[in-house]
Design an enzyme around this catalytic site. Structure first.
Site, PDB file in Angstrom:
ATOM      1  N   ASP A 223      37.358  49.601   1.648  1.00  0.00           N
ATOM      2  CA  ASP A 223      36.419  50.565   2.216  1.00  0.00           C
ATOM      3  C   ASP A 223      34.992  50.242   1.806  1.00  0.00           C
ATOM      4  O   ASP A 223      34.088  50.294   2.617  1.00  0.00           O
ATOM      5  CB  ASP A 223      36.778  51.978   1.763  1.00  0.00           C
ATOM      6  CG  ASP A 223      38.144  52.393   2.266  1.00  0.00           C
ATOM      7  OD1 ASP A 223      38.499  51.977   3.383  1.00  0.00           O
ATOM      8  OD2 ASP A 223      38.862  53.097   1.546  1.00  0.00           O
TER       9      ASP A 223
ATOM     10  N   HIS B 199      15.335  54.981  -3.776  1.00  0.00           N
ATOM     11  CA  HIS B 199      15.398  55.750  -2.528  1.00  0.00           C
ATOM     12  C   HIS B 199      16.849  56.050  -2.181  1.00  0.00           C
ATOM     13  O   HIS B 199      17.757  55.568  -2.857  1.00  0.00           O
ATOM     14  CB  HIS B 199      14.695  55.010  -1.387  1.00  0.00           C
ATOM     15  CG  HIS B 199      15.335  53.701  -1.011  1.00  0.00           C
ATOM     16  ND1 HIS B 199      15.282  52.587  -1.815  1.00  0.00           N
ATOM     17  CD2 HIS B 199      16.066  53.336   0.078  1.00  0.00           C
ATOM     18  CE1 HIS B 199      15.920  51.594  -1.230  1.00  0.00           C
ATOM     19  NE2 HIS B 199      16.412  52.013  -0.091  1.00  0.00           N
TER      20      HIS B 199
ATOM     21  N   HIS C 217      19.116  55.302   0.199  1.00  0.00           N
ATOM     22  CA  HIS C 217      20.039  54.529   1.033  1.00  0.00           C
ATOM     23  C   HIS C 217      21.298  54.140   0.254  1.00  0.00           C
ATOM     24  O   HIS C 217      21.250  53.933  -0.951  1.00  0.00           O
ATOM     25  CB  HIS C 217      19.337  53.269   1.558  1.00  0.00           C
ATOM     26  CG  HIS C 217      18.461  53.530   2.748  1.00  0.00           C
ATOM     27  ND1 HIS C 217      17.506  52.644   3.188  1.00  0.00           N
ATOM     28  CD2 HIS C 217      18.403  54.591   3.596  1.00  0.00           C
ATOM     29  CE1 HIS C 217      16.901  53.144   4.250  1.00  0.00           C
ATOM     30  NE2 HIS C 217      17.425  54.320   4.507  1.00  0.00           N
TER      31      HIS C 217
ATOM     32  N   ASP D  77      22.966  51.475  -0.103  1.00  0.00           N
ATOM     33  CA  ASP D  77      22.988  50.251  -0.908  1.00  0.00           C
ATOM     34  C   ASP D  77      22.192  50.425  -2.205  1.00  0.00           C
ATOM     35  O   ASP D  77      22.061  49.477  -2.992  1.00  0.00           O
ATOM     36  CB  ASP D  77      22.513  49.037  -0.106  1.00  0.00           C
ATOM     37  CG  ASP D  77      21.160  49.264   0.557  1.00  0.00           C
ATOM     38  OD1 ASP D  77      20.777  50.430   0.761  1.00  0.00           O
ATOM     39  OD2 ASP D  77      20.486  48.272   0.884  1.00  0.00           O
ATOM     40  N   HIS D  78      21.707  51.649  -2.419  1.00  0.00           N
ATOM     41  CA  HIS D  78      21.002  51.957  -3.673  1.00  0.00           C
ATOM     42  C   HIS D  78      21.588  53.162  -4.414  1.00  0.00           C
ATOM     43  O   HIS D  78      21.386  53.310  -5.605  1.00  0.00           O
ATOM     44  CB  HIS D  78      19.512  52.174  -3.401  1.00  0.00           C
ATOM     45  CG  HIS D  78      18.826  50.922  -2.951  1.00  0.00           C
ATOM     46  ND1 HIS D  78      18.062  50.153  -3.788  1.00  0.00           N
ATOM     47  CD2 HIS D  78      18.860  50.264  -1.764  1.00  0.00           C
ATOM     48  CE1 HIS D  78      17.641  49.082  -3.126  1.00  0.00           C
ATOM     49  NE2 HIS D  78      18.101  49.130  -1.897  1.00  0.00           N
TER      50      HIS D  78
ATOM     51  N   HIS E  33       9.239  52.460   3.592  1.00  0.00           N
ATOM     52  CA  HIS E  33      10.508  51.857   3.996  1.00  0.00           C
ATOM     53  C   HIS E  33      10.995  52.680   5.189  1.00  0.00           C
ATOM     54  O   HIS E  33      10.194  53.389   5.803  1.00  0.00           O
ATOM     55  CB  HIS E  33      11.462  51.944   2.787  1.00  0.00           C
ATOM     56  CG  HIS E  33      12.768  51.243   2.954  1.00  0.00           C
ATOM     57  ND1 HIS E  33      12.897  50.004   3.500  1.00  0.00           N
ATOM     58  CD2 HIS E  33      14.034  51.613   2.594  1.00  0.00           C
ATOM     59  CE1 HIS E  33      14.173  49.655   3.488  1.00  0.00           C
ATOM     60  NE2 HIS E  33      14.884  50.607   2.957  1.00  0.00           N
TER      61      HIS E  33
ATOM     62  N   ASP F  94      13.141  48.617  -2.091  1.00  0.00           N
ATOM     63  CA  ASP F  94      13.053  48.158  -0.697  1.00  0.00           C
ATOM     64  C   ASP F  94      11.687  48.574  -0.183  1.00  0.00           C
ATOM     65  O   ASP F  94      11.312  49.739  -0.296  1.00  0.00           O
ATOM     66  CB  ASP F  94      14.122  48.842   0.161  1.00  0.00           C
ATOM     67  CG  ASP F  94      15.497  48.242  -0.053  1.00  0.00           C
ATOM     68  OD1 ASP F  94      15.627  47.322  -0.875  1.00  0.00           O
ATOM     69  OD2 ASP F  94      16.448  48.712   0.603  1.00  0.00           O
TER      70      ASP F  94
ATOM     71  N   ASP G  75      11.597  42.641  -3.295  1.00  0.00           N
ATOM     72  CA  ASP G  75      12.556  42.674  -2.182  1.00  0.00           C
ATOM     73  C   ASP G  75      12.494  41.396  -1.330  1.00  0.00           C
ATOM     74  O   ASP G  75      11.472  41.114  -0.713  1.00  0.00           O
ATOM     75  CB  ASP G  75      12.201  43.896  -1.329  1.00  0.00           C
ATOM     76  CG  ASP G  75      13.048  44.073  -0.086  1.00  0.00           C
ATOM     77  OD1 ASP G  75      13.999  43.305   0.115  1.00  0.00           O
ATOM     78  OD2 ASP G  75      12.753  45.021   0.690  1.00  0.00           O
TER      79      ASP G  75
ATOM     80  N   SER H  31      12.302  46.287  11.338  1.00  0.00           N
ATOM     81  CA  SER H  31      12.910  46.194  10.025  1.00  0.00           C
ATOM     82  C   SER H  31      12.201  47.106   9.029  1.00  0.00           C
ATOM     83  O   SER H  31      11.035  47.440   9.198  1.00  0.00           O
ATOM     84  CB  SER H  31      12.847  44.740   9.555  1.00  0.00           C
ATOM     85  OG  SER H  31      13.232  44.649   8.202  1.00  0.00           O
TER      86      SER H  31
ATOM     87  N   HIS I  51      11.911  46.102   5.923  1.00  0.00           N
ATOM     88  CA  HIS I  51      11.611  45.208   4.801  1.00  0.00           C
ATOM     89  C   HIS I  51      10.421  44.302   5.100  1.00  0.00           C
ATOM     90  O   HIS I  51      10.223  43.855   6.230  1.00  0.00           O
ATOM     91  CB  HIS I  51      12.839  44.353   4.484  1.00  0.00           C
ATOM     92  CG  HIS I  51      14.041  45.172   4.113  1.00  0.00           C
ATOM     93  ND1 HIS I  51      14.313  45.574   2.832  1.00  0.00           N
ATOM     94  CD2 HIS I  51      15.037  45.687   4.882  1.00  0.00           C
ATOM     95  CE1 HIS I  51      15.424  46.285   2.814  1.00  0.00           C
ATOM     96  NE2 HIS I  51      15.889  46.371   4.047  1.00  0.00           N
TER      97      HIS I  51
END
Lengths: 553, 553
Positions: free
Chosen positions: A49, A72, A74, A76-77, A139, A161, A193, A364, A366
């Site tokens: 998963d 932040h 997201h 992935d953080h 971002h 990011d 980043d 994007s 980034h």
């Protein structure tokens, strides 16, 4: 490792990969963790998963861990935070939106009682011997931060990011002045980043997407559906603004989108006039050209809103001619095929679909090369660690720093687990701690490893054949079987001849064992595997997994 | 369906998809098949090697099949031919290169004795009541053809895969004059390549890649490795020309690349000065800057040359700093992640890697919008069937035709199996024949269908648990077991407690059955599945496949 004149930086995720960002800052006996992100599984991680960083080092040193600091909100953080907090209960610092999103995740994981401490860009917090400061960033989500950490050894700047958006949707410019000020005072290490380090030029402003939205809203005669990342609050805000401008009501569909919109609205990060947001059931009270449907699934996720709409299995929306579908995202590598299938299905349903490059539907979040250069020139670090990126992106970012005058030996292209150790004047790789990835599968964290994955890979390609035989405990004679059961190998109803032949081969092998007084199970099993495997390979050129099971009575 | 005044066109592959191109032309009692291609399996077709069209219609009508005609030698046009010829032995017409490549495939499939008839662009062949003509085309392989088929009802033009390359590598311009001539005489139906119908402008000339090669050769100080499609003979030719220019010897690695180079060289389609090509073993006689290595694997295929070099497992080449690697291809959708991983590994090995857009390392072999318009304007067909493409590409191509004046009702957006029926004046969809995809897995053709694939999908995600129990035939009492064996579920060594609990649950369920005189197998199996499935889902949130096996003695 605990001397007072040394600062250690240990990335546990995000180096040589996109995702699961997590960095350890250790000064003396104090550890501060920056972000705790997840990564999405790669194609060959079957059934997984999500993927989180291996946190062994933190668990081994939990008495030193003082805090988690978030850049932040997201995934992935923040996506691995529940797993971290389950092991180590420490306070979490972040902006209100990030913490709002964290709270939802903690609830889902039935965690409570943890300390979440809201901060604002501009705040400075003393955590043990480290002073942690938050810098306004920009971002694709509001209130993203850069971080600086000051110790007696020196100051580290971590961009989080970022991109340098001159016209951010929420009007909050990235605090270039603060980065400049830090640069003026002297920065020991910059971590920046690298996601777009391969991209020349500047990344566009998130606001450009609004212009593209406007163009489509102007022309649309029917319903408009916008699919985007639930986490891209800025884009959601712009979709809502545009809806207001064109007098459309907004319906939000998809669990994660609803969740983000609720949290962001509650905390004041999403602003929209009273009465704009309506419930699903209210849709029928409006004409098609009075509706905007905001939904998830821009990555082709099979269970998400857009995918269900495209396959005509959505509970409340079915797409038809006259509808406009805006896919406000680009496919993350690996998702191209599923996104493409959905687009095709939407076309078949007669929708006007706007997607992909050149459509203006995505920019994007980034920084591209010129922005990375600006950051490097502002901060003017002594040492540089490119972060957040696959190896080639880190390498490219390192090259950019070198071109701007950072000495090559002061640029560290690292991997997860590297211990970067700094004094006032020196920097070096001082060692390596355990790092890597831990698979989450359902409720299991780490119980699926490489062996299980390899089994799944073999099962997925060739299927399985189970051979069962019951033997007499005393004599070793066959009392029942051999029975063959297969799954994922051949369609048995059409292959009865093959399966009967296979059964006969196994029977002969077992009789051979019996006749030769071979009675130890492992020898019998080896024989069965060998005979059956060879036979099936000759007949089919396939190698299913073969599981012999011996029962004794 | 057999009236003399009707022409039927039945696409069996290539509509609503990229790949497995195959079209049936039927006039009276004569069937001509155009191309017999394969498609590569999609991500969810687990374990499948390749996909071919369902040929039931042809097998049912094999007495009418007169010939197969090939447009060119790419796998998506010839890859299903072995499977067709195994069922129906008919002559195959194609250019020498196409037939050369077919021959190799037939040999691999141990087929012989089939009639392969070489033709040249410009030739016209009477096949039954159909006159088939070959037109010089241009694509990424030499001697690609467009086809026209003339019947008393009218003429059909099929472009094959094409672009309008003004400077083709082999100097053979696409025969625009012939298309114009046919258009002048009157064309009933045009079928045209839609692969790039979404792309504005013109596709670049294949020759542009040579310019990009030259730039890299000029600078390279070490070895050069070029990875590209084995089937792109034109690109291979250009790589070889460039090698000659810079005094590099050429080594060809990778089975399919060696095969194509051999066939193409033998037939005169690849020209290079004597002594340019060297054997692998000869490499050590040359300096790094005297070598070009041509290899496969530009799509990230795990067993191909480039992938092995990147993982340092190639038999004869290991990449190191100083090497230049040119990836002369773009990833086909779905392959992005594996290609990206290889690039990253090559970077880690220190290679200079050139890849992706903007690098000039790839141009498409298919016509963009302006070329499609030119073709439509040259041929001026009464009816138009866009072919070779996913639905949205066909739709876009249809729109282009409409904009150029083809009446909307004369444009057919079809799917595989549609029977398009034409008279001198009319065209309509007259019905549907069986069409679809057949999976090839090892030696099995069609023995893996949706049920097996669904099993593989479940196995791949959640693994399997086999429960075996031996019962007494008379009394129904348990004599042995229940034994649980799992694969791909959890790492058993670390989960013995879970597995023991699971075993206990099953035992209780079986004892319950015994006590309640439930003895029919299916009820027992249902009970085991239910109890075990519920327990495991509660504990792990996973649903492994559960296979209960009952043995009786």
């Amino acid at each position: 490792m605990e001397q007072k004149d040394k600062l250690q930086i240990i990335p546990l995720g995000g180096l040589g990969e996109i995702g699961k960002n997590m960095t350890v800052f250790q000064y003396g006996d104090d550890i501060v963790i920056l972000d705790a992100g997840l990564a999405f599984p790669e194609d060959d991680m079957l059934g997984i998963d999500l993927v989180i960083p291996d946190m062994s080092y933190l668990i081994d040193n939990q008495d030193k861990v003082r805090a988690v600091v978030l850049t932040h909100g997201h995934e992935d953080h923040i996506g691995a935070l529940s797993y971290l907090l389950r092991e180590i209960d420490v306070p979490v610092y972040g902006t209100r939106l990030a913490l709002g999103l964290v709270e939802g995740r903690l609830k889902e994981n039935r965690l409570s009682g943890h300390t979440l401490i809201p901060v604002k860009p501009g705040d400075e917090i003393a955590i043990g011997g480290l002073l942690v400061g938050f810098i306004q960033g920009s971002h694709s989500i509001p209130d993203s931060c850069g971080i600086y950490i000051t110790t007696p050894v020196g100051t580290v700047v971590h961009t989080g990011d970022f991109k340098i958006d001159q016209t951010p949707v929420d009007g909050k410019l990235i605090d270039i002045h603060k980065f400049a000020e830090l640069g003026n005072k002297g920065v020991l290490v910059l971590m920046s980043d690298s996601t777009n380090a391969e991209r020349p030029g500047f990344t566009g402003s998130e606001r450009e997407v609004a212009i593209a939205f406007d163009e489509e809203f102007k022309q649309a005669k029917g319903r408009i559906v916008i699919a985007t990342f639930a986490s891209n609050v800025s884009r959601i805000q712009q979709a809502m603004y545009t809806a207001c401008k064109y007098n459309r009501k907004v319906v939000v569909l998809g669990r994660s989108m609803v969740n983000v919109v609720n949290v962001a609205t509650e905390l004041g990060y999403l602003q929209l006039p009273e009465g704009t947001l309506i419930e699903t059931e209210e849709m029928k009270r409006y004409r098609d050209d009075q509706l905007l449907i905001l939904t998830t699934g821009s990555q082709g996720e099979p269970m998400a809103g857009l995918s269900r709409m495209a396959s005509n299995t959505h509970r409340s929306v079915s797409i038809s001619a006259g509808d406009t579908v805006l896919i406000a995202a680009t496919p993350i590598p690996g998702n191209e095929t599923s996104v493409s299938k959905i687009i095709d299905s939407l076309f078949r349903l007669g929708a006007h679909v706007v997607y992909e490059k050149g459509s203006g539907m995505h920019v994007s979040g980034h920084a591209s090369q010129e922005e990375l250069k600006l950051m490097l020139n502002l901060v003017r670090p002594k040492f540089f660690i490119p972060v957040h990126g696959e190896y080639r992106m880190l390498k490219k970012h390192g090259k950019i720093a070198e071109d701007l005058g950072v000495p090559q030996e002061n640029i560290f292209l690292g991997s997860n687990g590297d211990v970067f150790e700094f004094t006032k004047d020196t920097g070096r790789v001082a060692g390596k701690v355990k790092a890597g990835r831990v698979f989450v599968d359902g409720l299991g964290v780490g119980d699926v490893g490489n062996i299980v994955i390899r089994d799944r890979q073999q099962l997925s390609k060739e299927g399985i054949i189970v051979v069962v035989v019951t033997l007499d405990k005393q004599s070793g004679t066959m009392l029942s079987g051999p029975d063959l059961v297969s799954r994922g190998f051949v369609y048995v109803r059409d292959s009865s001849e093959l399966m009967q032949e296979a059964q006969a081969k196994v029977r002969i092998a077992l009789e051979h064992c019996e006749a030769n007084k071979i009675s130890d199970w492992s020898s019998i099993k080896v024989k069965v595997r060998e005979v059956l495997g060879k036979f099936l390979f000759e007949k089919t050129r396939r190698r299913p997994m073969i599981i012999p099971i011996i029962m004794e009575v």
